[in-house]
Design a protein around this motif. Sequence first.
Motif: not given
Length: 275
Positions: A14-19, A34-38
């Motif tokens: 996952a990519i999260v902008t404004g993180a 939850a187990g994602a690679s972020v």
Amino acid sequence: MTHPVGQHYAGRSAIVTGAGSGIGACLSRALVTAGASVVCADLDGTTAAAVADPIGARAVALDVTDAAAVQALVDEVEPDLLFNNAGITFGGETEDLTLEQWNAIIDVNIRGVVHGVAAAYPLMVERGSGQIVNTASMGGLMAAGLITSYVMTKHAVVGLSLALRSEAAAKGVGVTVVCPSAVDTPILDKGHVGMFHGRDYYLKGQGVRHPLSPEVFADQVLEAVAENRAMLVTPRTARIAWRLGRYFPGFIQRSSVRFVAEQRKWQEARALATR
């Protein structure tokens, strides 16, 4: 729920902008849990790292208004999930907004989302899987004076998301738009023009006595995405207001006019008290 949250995100990228703060930071933490690679992407690489390092995520300095930079990151990561969350706000009388402020909010809130979609959606279509999650607002569903530029951009994000979802459904790609009312993040204290005061506007003026916790909101977003829902409108009071607006638009418009008049009185009283 169709998919348990942990099962849906485990092993996915996952990519999260404004993180670097607020909703983006909480989404990043919830995704890692939850187990994602972020990948935590933010204009400020230092704040992105402050969020990413403690949770074992990756931090990236990213300007979402730079289409080439967004494309490069998406090409590198090939994310299963893209959270177009970065956003800014301006609040105040519309005649006081400068053209530079109009352009800035369009660049971040609209073009920033478009850049994410343009980079990730073709990749997801080719792969036949993926999800795009766009952060909008109740301001994207209902119009309120004194945040005109913000309302404009969030309406655009809602429209883009729902239209894209209708195309993406047959191609294995999910699109979800999230529309919260006031969330207790630093954005409530930013973008003030003239006598505007964000916390009074959203909390006192709109009767939101307790803004939504960003942690709670992040959990709600992950649940909605796991269910591949088209839209998340939260909390319950926001859903009620939205439905009232759909059935009684004239009443809501009159209420909005009164609300702006009350805001102006509060702003003038605050200005006098602080002289």
